[in-house]
Design an enzyme around this catalytic site. Structure first.
Site, mmCIF file in Angstrom:
data_model
loop_
_atom_site.group_PDB
_atom_site.id
_atom_site.type_symbol
_atom_site.label_atom_id
_atom_site.label_comp_id
_atom_site.label_asym_id
_atom_site.label_seq_id
_atom_site.Cartn_x
_atom_site.Cartn_y
_atom_site.Cartn_z
ATOM 1 N N CYS A 93 -11.930 24.794 -24.796
ATOM 2 C CA CYS A 93 -11.004 25.209 -24.140
ATOM 3 C C CYS A 93 -11.695 26.384 -23.349
ATOM 4 O O CYS A 93 -12.881 26.894 -23.471
ATOM 5 C CB CYS A 93 -10.023 26.373 -25.317
ATOM 6 S SG CYS A 93 -10.511 27.776 -25.607
ATOM 7 N N GLU A 94 -10.976 26.577 -22.010
ATOM 8 C CA GLU A 94 -11.452 27.326 -21.079
ATOM 9 C C GLU A 94 -11.661 28.748 -21.222
ATOM 10 O O GLU A 94 -12.162 29.589 -20.564
ATOM 11 C CB GLU A 94 -11.114 26.714 -19.667
ATOM 12 C CG GLU A 94 -9.691 27.381 -19.193
ATOM 13 C CD GLU A 94 -9.183 27.062 -18.027
ATOM 14 O OE1 GLU A 94 -9.778 26.072 -17.530
ATOM 15 O OE2 GLU A 94 -8.393 27.690 -17.468
ATOM 16 N N HIS A 95 -10.836 29.236 -22.210
ATOM 17 C CA HIS A 95 -10.663 30.637 -22.381
ATOM 18 C C HIS A 95 -11.931 31.130 -23.449
ATOM 19 O O HIS A 95 -12.230 32.281 -23.520
ATOM 20 C CB HIS A 95 -9.397 30.639 -23.293
ATOM 21 C CG HIS A 95 -7.977 30.509 -22.204
ATOM 22 N ND1 HIS A 95 -6.924 30.142 -22.765
ATOM 23 C CD2 HIS A 95 -8.196 30.594 -20.990
ATOM 24 C CE1 HIS A 95 -6.144 29.740 -21.821
ATOM 25 N NE2 HIS A 95 -6.983 30.280 -20.729
ATOM 26 N N HIS A 96 -12.287 30.176 -24.271
ATOM 27 C CA HIS A 96 -13.237 30.681 -25.399
ATOM 28 C C HIS A 96 -14.517 29.816 -25.414
ATOM 29 O O HIS A 96 -15.526 30.146 -26.097
ATOM 30 C CB HIS A 96 -12.746 30.586 -26.776
ATOM 31 C CG HIS A 96 -11.427 31.503 -26.781
ATOM 32 N ND1 HIS A 96 -10.221 30.886 -26.881
ATOM 33 C CD2 HIS A 96 -11.319 32.882 -27.101
ATOM 34 C CE1 HIS A 96 -9.150 31.901 -26.714
ATOM 35 N NE2 HIS A 96 -9.956 33.125 -27.025
ATOM 36 N N GLN A 134 -5.009 22.394 -22.767
ATOM 37 C CA GLN A 134 -4.584 21.369 -23.142
ATOM 38 C C GLN A 134 -3.278 21.138 -22.365
ATOM 39 O O GLN A 134 -3.060 19.619 -21.909
ATOM 40 C CB GLN A 134 -3.913 21.258 -24.608
ATOM 41 C CG GLN A 134 -3.640 20.099 -25.196
ATOM 42 C CD GLN A 134 -2.842 20.148 -26.642
ATOM 43 O OE1 GLN A 134 -3.566 21.063 -27.306
ATOM 44 N NE2 GLN A 134 -2.096 19.485 -26.852
ATOM 45 N N HIS A 162 -7.036 23.446 -32.120
ATOM 46 C CA HIS A 162 -8.173 24.426 -31.385
ATOM 47 C C HIS A 162 -8.959 25.204 -32.038
ATOM 48 O O HIS A 162 -8.299 26.008 -33.149
ATOM 49 C CB HIS A 162 -7.383 25.146 -30.481
ATOM 50 C CG HIS A 162 -6.538 24.441 -29.533
ATOM 51 N ND1 HIS A 162 -6.811 24.588 -28.171
ATOM 52 C CD2 HIS A 162 -5.539 23.393 -29.281
ATOM 53 C CE1 HIS A 162 -6.038 23.724 -27.255
ATOM 54 N NE2 HIS A 162 -5.387 22.940 -28.104
ATOM 55 N N CYS A 164 -10.666 27.666 -31.497
ATOM 56 C CA CYS A 164 -10.579 29.047 -31.114
ATOM 57 C C CYS A 164 -9.287 29.588 -31.954
ATOM 58 O O CYS A 164 -9.430 30.802 -32.149
ATOM 59 C CB CYS A 164 -10.188 29.316 -29.700
ATOM 60 S SG CYS A 164 -8.678 28.583 -29.085
HETATM 61 ZN ZN ZN Z 1 -9.321 29.029 -26.550
#
Ligand code: ZN
Length: 209
Positions: A93-96, A134, A162, A164
């Site tokens: 995931c690009e956020h975490h 996703q 996920h 995260c």
């Molecule tokens: Zn994430």
């Protein structure tokens, strides 16, 4: 979504030559900031390992659906749905920058051309080996398949866990995220869509290994 896809294409070649030494320095600094001693035995080679793991996990930036499909397209007058289910999928995931993983179910209706079945999981890898969300991953797989085959329709369902969500914050360890992308007949014809979604979900709960 179109703009998003374009932006990712422009990004494509950027990690092909990840500057390893600089990357290792950053990871070493990260370890220091975490209060670790980067020189202790167990961590001595960690910066090199992390750099090479990340390079591997993001190799999709340097690849494309056209490239992995190559010559694997054949003329064929088959006009029923072709589906590959339970394709293993690992992404980040690009956020975490934490992994998400699960399964993809992919179907298409040919328009005079079919693709070698082993190529479909490779298309999944092209887009999952990048920093992703996703939702975009699902759309990009559908677009990628449309681009190489120009089929009458494409359906993609992804079910993923996920880390995260599972390891931090809300710690919802059993929630699975389901996304779908439908093109052509899969979007326009309710019978086709229903058949696809029924087949995609008939595996029941996706095992968590
Ligand atoms: Zn994430």
């Amino acid at each position: 979504m179109a703009t998003q896809l374009l932006r990712d294409t422009a990004f494509n070649k950027s990690t092909a030559s990840l500057p390893t030494a600089e990357f290792e320095k950053l990871v070493r600094r990260e370890l220091e900031l975490l209060g670790e001693d980067p020189d202790r035995e167990g961590l001595a080679r960690t910066p090199a390992r992390v750099a090479s793991a990340l390079k591997w996990l993001t190799q999709g930036y340097a690849s494309s659906a056209e490239e992995v499909v190559g010559e694997g397209i054949f003329e064929e007058e088959h006009d029923n749905m072709i589906m590959v289910r339970d394709i293993e999928l690992y992404s980040m995931c690009e956020h975490h920058m934490l992994p998400f993983f699960g399964k993809a179910h992919i179907a298409y209706i040919p328009n005079g051309k079919i693709v070698g079945l082993s190529k479909i999981p490779r298309i999944v890898d092209v887009y999952s080996r990048r920093l992703q969300v996703q939702e975009r991953l699902t759309e990009q797989i559908a677009e990628g398949l449309c681009g190489v085959l120009n089929p009458l329709g494409v359906g993609v369902v992804i079910e993923a866990y996920h880390l995260c969500m599972m390891m931090r914050g809300v710690q919802k360890q059993n929630s699975k995220t389901i996304t779908s992308a439908l093109r052509g007949a899969f979007r326009e014809d309710p019978k086709t869509r229903d058949e696809f979604l029924r087949l995609a979900h008939s595996s029941g709960a996706v095992s968590r290994y």
